[in-house]
Design a protein around this motif. Sequence first.
Motif, PDB file in Angstrom:
ATOM      1  N   THR A 122      84.094  41.473  33.636  1.00 58.41           N
ATOM      2  CA  THR A 122      84.120  40.163  32.976  1.00 58.41           C
ATOM      3  C   THR A 122      82.726  39.669  32.611  1.00 58.41           C
ATOM      4  OG1 THR A 122      84.034  38.950  35.089  1.00 58.41           O
ATOM      5  CG2 THR A 122      86.212  39.508  34.231  1.00 58.41           C
TER       6      THR A 122
ATOM      7  N   ARG B 143      79.308  39.928  30.411  1.00 60.37           N
ATOM      8  CA  ARG B 143      78.921  40.469  29.105  1.00 60.37           C
ATOM      9  C   ARG B 143      77.666  41.313  29.185  1.00 60.37           C
ATOM     10  NH1 ARG B 143      79.351  34.603  26.051  1.00 60.37           N
ATOM     11  NH2 ARG B 143      81.523  34.146  26.639  1.00 60.37           N
ATOM     12  N   HIS B 144      76.919  41.174  30.276  1.00 59.46           N
ATOM     13  CA  HIS B 144      75.613  41.827  30.355  1.00 59.46           C
ATOM     14  C   HIS B 144      75.511  42.898  31.435  1.00 59.46           C
ATOM     15  CE1 HIS B 144      74.744  38.036  28.252  1.00 59.46           C
ATOM     16  NE2 HIS B 144      73.731  38.668  27.707  1.00 59.46           N
TER      17      HIS B 144
ATOM     18  N   TYR C 242      86.590  40.310  18.765  1.00 67.55           N
ATOM     19  CA  TYR C 242      85.147  40.570  18.775  1.00 67.55           C
ATOM     20  C   TYR C 242      84.481  39.986  17.522  1.00 67.55           C
ATOM     21  CZ  TYR C 242      80.727  43.083  18.960  1.00 67.55           C
ATOM     22  OH  TYR C 242      79.392  43.398  19.015  1.00 67.55           O
TER      23      TYR C 242
ATOM     24  N   ASP D  70      74.613  44.423  19.376  1.00 64.44           N
ATOM     25  CA  ASP D  70      75.172  45.255  20.440  1.00 64.44           C
ATOM     26  C   ASP D  70      74.843  46.728  20.224  1.00 64.44           C
ATOM     27  OD1 ASP D  70      76.230  43.411  22.160  1.00 64.44           O
ATOM     28  OD2 ASP D  70      78.217  43.380  21.246  1.00 64.44           O
TER      29      ASP D  70
ATOM     30  N   ASN E  91      71.620  42.299  23.753  1.00 68.07           N
ATOM     31  CA  ASN E  91      72.983  42.543  24.254  1.00 68.07           C
ATOM     32  C   ASN E  91      73.842  41.278  24.171  1.00 68.07           C
ATOM     33  OD1 ASN E  91      74.343  44.585  26.697  1.00 68.07           O
ATOM     34  ND2 ASN E  91      75.250  42.624  26.301  1.00 68.07           N
ATOM     35  N   LYS E  92      75.037  41.400  23.566  1.00 69.90           N
ATOM     36  CA  LYS E  92      75.960  40.266  23.445  1.00 69.90           C
ATOM     37  C   LYS E  92      77.249  40.473  24.236  1.00 69.90           C
ATOM     38  CE  LYS E  92      73.519  37.641  20.738  1.00 69.90           C
ATOM     39  NZ  LYS E  92      73.001  36.347  21.227  1.00 69.90           N
ATOM     40  N   THR E  93      77.778  41.708  24.211  1.00 69.21           N
ATOM     41  CA  THR E  93      79.042  41.998  24.899  1.00 69.21           C
ATOM     42  C   THR E  93      78.975  43.384  25.527  1.00 69.21           C
ATOM     43  OG1 THR E  93      80.176  43.066  23.057  1.00 69.21           O
ATOM     44  CG2 THR E  93      80.233  40.658  23.102  1.00 69.21           C
ATOM     45  N   GLN E  94      80.082  43.775  26.146  1.00 68.79           N
ATOM     46  CA  GLN E  94      80.159  45.103  26.750  1.00 68.79           C
ATOM     47  C   GLN E  94      80.287  46.219  25.716  1.00 68.79           C
ATOM     48  OE1 GLN E  94      79.774  46.411  29.792  1.00 68.79           O
ATOM     49  NE2 GLN E  94      79.059  44.390  30.449  1.00 68.79           N
TER      50      GLN E  94
ATOM     51  N   TRP F 222      89.027  40.490  24.943  1.00 74.15           N
ATOM     52  CA  TRP F 222      87.869  40.135  24.124  1.00 74.15           C
ATOM     53  C   TRP F 222      87.643  41.061  22.935  1.00 74.15           C
ATOM     54  CZ3 TRP F 222      84.036  43.758  23.596  1.00 74.15           C
ATOM     55  CH2 TRP F 222      83.870  44.705  24.600  1.00 74.15           C
TER      56      TRP F 222
ATOM     57  N   PHE G 219      78.073  39.943  16.160  1.00 76.16           N
ATOM     58  CA  PHE G 219      77.444  40.539  17.340  1.00 76.16           C
ATOM     59  C   PHE G 219      77.214  42.041  17.178  1.00 76.16           C
ATOM     60  CE2 PHE G 219      79.263  37.234  20.565  1.00 76.16           C
ATOM     61  CZ  PHE G 219      78.467  36.271  19.986  1.00 76.16           C
TER      62      PHE G 219
ATOM     63  N   TYR H 247      78.319  31.421  30.341  1.00 76.06           N
ATOM     64  CA  TYR H 247      79.714  31.835  30.440  1.00 76.06           C
ATOM     65  C   TYR H 247      80.052  32.063  31.908  1.00 76.06           C
ATOM     66  CZ  TYR H 247      77.914  36.668  30.800  1.00 76.06           C
ATOM     67  OH  TYR H 247      77.253  37.801  31.181  1.00 76.06           O
TER      68      TYR H 247
END
Length: 613
Positions: free
Chosen positions: A87, A89-90, A34, A42, A340-343, A30, A38, A299
């Motif tokens: 896996t 995102r949050h 990216y 983030d 928050n959108k991704t890690q 991912w 985002f 997701y």
Amino acid sequence: MSDAATTDETTRERPSARELLGRYVPITEWLPHYPRAFLGKDIASGITSWAVMVPVAMAYAELAGVPAGVGLVTATAGLTAYAILGTSRHAKVTTSSTMAVMSASVVAPAAGGDEATYLAMTAMLAIIVGVYLVVAGVLHLGFLAEFLAKPVITGFIVGLAITIAIGQLPKLFGVEGGEGNAFEQLGYFITQLPETDPVTLALGLAAMAIILIARRIDRRIPGPLIAVVGAIIVSSVLGLAEEGVAVVGELSAELDSPSVPSVSLGDLTYLATGAAGIMFLALAESLAADRAFANRHGYRIRPDQELIALGGSNVSSGLLGGFAVDNSVSSMSTGEAAGNKTQLASLVTAAGLLLTILLLSPLFTNLPQTLLAAVIITSVISLVDFAEWRRYVQWRKTDAALAVIAMFGVLLTDVLTGLIIAAGFSVVILLYTASKPAIARLGRLAGPEHHYVDADRNTDAEEIAGLFILRLDTPLYYFNATAVSDHVLREVDEREVLPRAVLLDIEATIELDVTTSDTLYELAGALEDRGTRLVIVHAKGMVRDRMRKVGLIERLGPTGMYPNERIAVEALHETWAEEDAAAAAEESESTASAAGTEAAADPDVDDGEGQGA
């Protein structure tokens, strides 16, 4: 097939190194793709989470029985490892009150009061928990979490929250704390109330008010950090440490090279046992939160990889001298509220924590201990979900009772024993429920479709003459097969007219074990003794295979199994019509034969031979 074709097929079946890397290290999939849109959200979310997490991580370290600075190291390791391997995102795999208290409950009794031993055992416990979770992910054992029923987890968490809050009250009031279970600690605390330090209590209550007000206004407001910064300023300016207010002191927050802690073989065996309970709770809490947030944001997660990621986070924490971690729902909610959108947000938070360890840790020297108690108490308050308890009471009293038992299991014993009690009751209730199978009596609705429905719920459903139709809404297993058999025979015996056949719908059953097969075999014989046939409908393929292998299909005969109720009823009626016709013909022939025999035997009957005499 040619060798070339075989080679191509083998190549297709065997994943490439890149595919394996993407499967087990999802960040490689991912991060290169990216979305730049985002990035701002983030970063903002990561900074917000950092502001909240710094005081919380320090406070939870106190719960784990280790220096406050170790909490910062633990949170940094957990967040970083999960961002690479997870896996969701949050998800925020970091320090949590649950894991901190569980860790202390395992380590404290065996450490013997030695600080070095305590730290080593705490880190090794985290590593063992991590190894268990990785193995569980590789072996696809995520289903084990389902054995902890939700009411049990709810009750356990509430009991844990009450225990934690009671344990922090002495720090909040500036008095000496006691030992024992929650009630014993509370009793001792009450006796110490006359020794309350007014300044300590005022600081703690003010911090709690700031945190709760900030949370009520907007979760993105870092209430804990605001309270901590304010308390540090007040403590430093007024010299509260010299006035007898307990402070954190120098933070031992250091990032050493990863290493495996040294513990004795006996301690290792002991920790391996305690780690099992922590592992179950960690995967239950974490997977539930991951699924909830993934469904909310549209997701999918990969549960097995989630276990591997959670395990990797624990191993990383242990190698750096930290304690066990799991998914923090409160941190997830804070990050979600901040966008928050991704890690990547977790990586930003971890970077902030790292800077705190390297540059900012001296600033926390004059932090009053009562502030950490305030942070912990306000954090665990959110764990008490009154709406959930009300739902259990309204929907199912058994679930409410389970939650209460789990709660008092923690309050009356200790955290680890409480977890064992809760898990034990979960399994007992599961087996008890399964041993009391749901069995519906079916009737036919009028109409061309011939629908067969629960006759007790549909009063207009009619019974079929000569038939008694039952549907098992619970799978047949060895521990409920006898209950099913007894129910069928009892129902048949209570009917005014014995049915010619009992139709047993076993669609819910996916496989038959030896005990169940034997019980069905014996049930067929018991019904035959009563002049009734056993007919099976809706048997799945695997069930039919088993019935064929053990001779049950042969035992039932040609009219003993059908695909569904409609076909069975039609076929049985045709069979009975033929049997009744054959029986009538046989009876007529038998009657005529008997009449002829009787006439020949009677001497007064004139057979016509003596008329000429």
